[in-house]
Design a protein around this motif. Structure first.
Motif, PDB file in Angstrom:
ATOM      1  N   PRO A   1       0.896  -1.010  -0.072  1.00  0.00           N
ATOM      2  CA  PRO A   1      -0.203  -0.382   0.022  1.00  0.00           C
ATOM      3  C   PRO A   1       0.764   1.023  -0.246  1.00  0.00           C
ATOM      4  O   PRO A   1       1.878   1.056   0.347  1.00  0.00           O
ATOM      5  N   SER A   2       0.097   2.449  -0.596  1.00  0.00           N
ATOM      6  CA  SER A   2       1.009   3.682  -0.414  1.00  0.00           C
ATOM      7  C   SER A   2       1.079   3.968   1.053  1.00  0.00           C
ATOM      8  O   SER A   2       2.477   5.488   0.688  1.00  0.00           O
ATOM      9  N   ASP A   3       0.625   3.965   1.784  1.00  0.00           N
ATOM     10  CA  ASP A   3       1.538   4.185   3.587  1.00  0.00           C
ATOM     11  C   ASP A   3       3.073   3.729   3.878  1.00  0.00           C
ATOM     12  O   ASP A   3       2.855   4.208   5.034  1.00  0.00           O
ATOM     13  N   ALA A   4       2.974   2.739   2.906  1.00  0.00           N
ATOM     14  CA  ALA A   4       4.350   2.035   3.495  1.00  0.00           C
ATOM     15  C   ALA A   4       5.218   2.288   2.971  1.00  0.00           C
ATOM     16  O   ALA A   4       6.472   1.766   3.517  1.00  0.00           O
ATOM     17  N   GLY A   5       5.269   3.093   2.535  1.00  0.00           N
ATOM     18  CA  GLY A   5       7.002   4.207   1.898  1.00  0.00           C
ATOM     19  C   GLY A   5       7.577   4.112   1.042  1.00  0.00           C
ATOM     20  O   GLY A   5       6.851   2.964   0.755  1.00  0.00           O
ATOM     21  N   ALA A   6       8.810   4.908   0.969  1.00  0.00           N
ATOM     22  CA  ALA A   6       9.681   3.655  -0.899  1.00  0.00           C
ATOM     23  C   ALA A   6       9.668   2.669  -0.161  1.00  0.00           C
ATOM     24  O   ALA A   6      10.148   2.118  -1.313  1.00  0.00           O
ATOM     25  N   TYR A   7      10.497   2.053   0.620  1.00  0.00           N
ATOM     26  CA  TYR A   7      10.442   0.779   0.771  1.00  0.00           C
ATOM     27  C   TYR A   7       9.504  -0.598   1.160  1.00  0.00           C
ATOM     28  O   TYR A   7       9.866  -1.401  -0.394  1.00  0.00           O
ATOM     29  N   GLY A   8       8.202  -0.232   1.068  1.00  0.00           N
ATOM     30  CA  GLY A   8       7.030  -1.132   0.965  1.00  0.00           C
ATOM     31  C   GLY A   8       7.081  -1.761   2.245  1.00  0.00           C
ATOM     32  O   GLY A   8       7.749  -1.425   3.195  1.00  0.00           O
ATOM     33  N   ASP A   9       6.498  -2.900   2.340  1.00  0.00           N
ATOM     34  CA  ASP A   9       6.557  -3.987   4.012  1.00  0.00           C
ATOM     35  C   ASP A   9       7.729  -5.623   3.194  1.00  0.00           C
ATOM     36  O   ASP A   9       8.638  -4.889   2.909  1.00  0.00           O
ATOM     37  N   ALA A  10       6.634  -6.223   3.392  1.00  0.00           N
ATOM     38  CA  ALA A  10       7.399  -7.275   4.045  1.00  0.00           C
ATOM     39  C   ALA A  10       6.874  -8.115   2.607  1.00  0.00           C
ATOM     40  O   ALA A  10       8.354  -8.267   2.251  1.00  0.00           O
ATOM     41  N   THR A  11       6.573  -7.654   1.789  1.00  0.00           N
ATOM     42  CA  THR A  11       6.115  -7.757   0.264  1.00  0.00           C
ATOM     43  C   THR A  11       7.572  -8.044  -0.695  1.00  0.00           C
ATOM     44  O   THR A  11       7.867  -8.192  -1.304  1.00  0.00           O
ATOM     45  N   THR A  12       8.531  -6.981  -0.028  1.00  0.00           N
ATOM     46  CA  THR A  12       9.326  -5.848  -0.989  1.00  0.00           C
ATOM     47  C   THR A  12      10.272  -6.918  -0.490  1.00  0.00           C
ATOM     48  O   THR A  12      11.599  -7.150  -1.872  1.00  0.00           O
ATOM     49  N   THR A  13      10.772  -7.652   0.395  1.00  0.00           N
ATOM     50  CA  THR A  13      12.248  -8.607   1.087  1.00  0.00           C
ATOM     51  C   THR A  13      11.568  -9.744   0.463  1.00  0.00           C
ATOM     52  O   THR A  13      12.182 -10.256  -0.176  1.00  0.00           O
ATOM     53  N   THR A  14      10.206 -10.400   0.367  1.00  0.00           N
ATOM     54  CA  THR A  14       9.903 -11.511  -0.432  1.00  0.00           C
ATOM     55  C   THR A  14      10.222 -11.238  -1.363  1.00  0.00           C
ATOM     56  O   THR A  14      10.282 -12.285  -1.963  1.00  0.00           O
ATOM     57  N   TYR A  15       9.869 -10.029  -2.577  1.00  0.00           N
ATOM     58  CA  TYR A  15       9.925  -9.621  -3.815  1.00  0.00           C
ATOM     59  C   TYR A  15      11.583 -10.448  -3.988  1.00  0.00           C
ATOM     60  O   TYR A  15      12.341 -10.720  -4.794  1.00  0.00           O
TER      61      TYR A  15
END
Length: 180
Positions: free
Chosen positions: A71-85
């Motif tokens: 979601p947009s409120d997760a910041g530039a890094y994102g959330d755990a989904t970014t790490t999973t990706y």
């Protein structure tokens, strides 16, 4: 005594010029795979793929302001989904290395098969974002990121395979007859 019929048995002499060296027929060379180099290069490729995923997400989310993978409120890094990706990119590169190793050991013209397989996998990675419900710019950004990661893995493993393979010489690795 009878005279020779065709002259074939008369003082046969070897020609004065030497024969060319005996070589194996074209395409008879086998490739030996240096598994250590291949897997070290595959691990390096996996690290690069994970970092490309991370940099790509930071670029798309932080600089371009396109919200992908969280979601947009997760910041530039994102959330755990970014790490999973990023871990997914790492795992995909490791799987590609395993596939490349099998192809190098078992297939004729293994790099042709590897490149075709990789191009088709990249095509799937580019098309998948368009099969889910999301904003169009997020779909394009994810497709572009998948494309860059796929090309990165394919090109690095092509380079690694060239270094990890070498022509085997003869049946015992260098003891063939007439080979330089």
């Amino acid at each position: 005594m009878s005279a020779p019929q065709g002259g074939w048995d008369r003082n046969y002499e070897e020609p004065t010029r030497p024969y060319p060296p005996v070589t194996e027929p074209k395409g008879a060379h086998r490739s030996a795979v240096d598994a250590g180099k291949l897997w070290a290069g595959g691990f390096g490729t996996a690290v690069v793929a994970a970092l490309v995923a991370l940099v790509g997400i930071l670029l798309v989310r932080g600089v371009l302001g396109i919200h992908i993978l969280s979601p947009s409120d997760a910041g530039a890094y994102g959330d755990a989904t970014t790490t999973t990706y990023a871990f997914g990119a790492f795992a995909a590169a490791i799987l590609a290395t395993g596939m490349l190793h099998l192809l190098l050991l078992l297939m004729p013209r293994p790099m042709s098969f590897f490149n075709w397989i990789m191009l088709l996998v990249i095509a799937v990675g580019v098309l998948i974002p368009f099969t889910v419900v999301a904003e169009l710019e997020s779909q394009f950004a994810t497709a572009a990121l998948n494309f860059v990661i796929g090309i990165c893995v394919m090109s690095l493993l092509n380079s690694v395979s060239g270094i990890a393979t070498r022509a085997a010489r003869g049946p015992a690795g260098g003891e063939g007859i007439g080979l330089p």
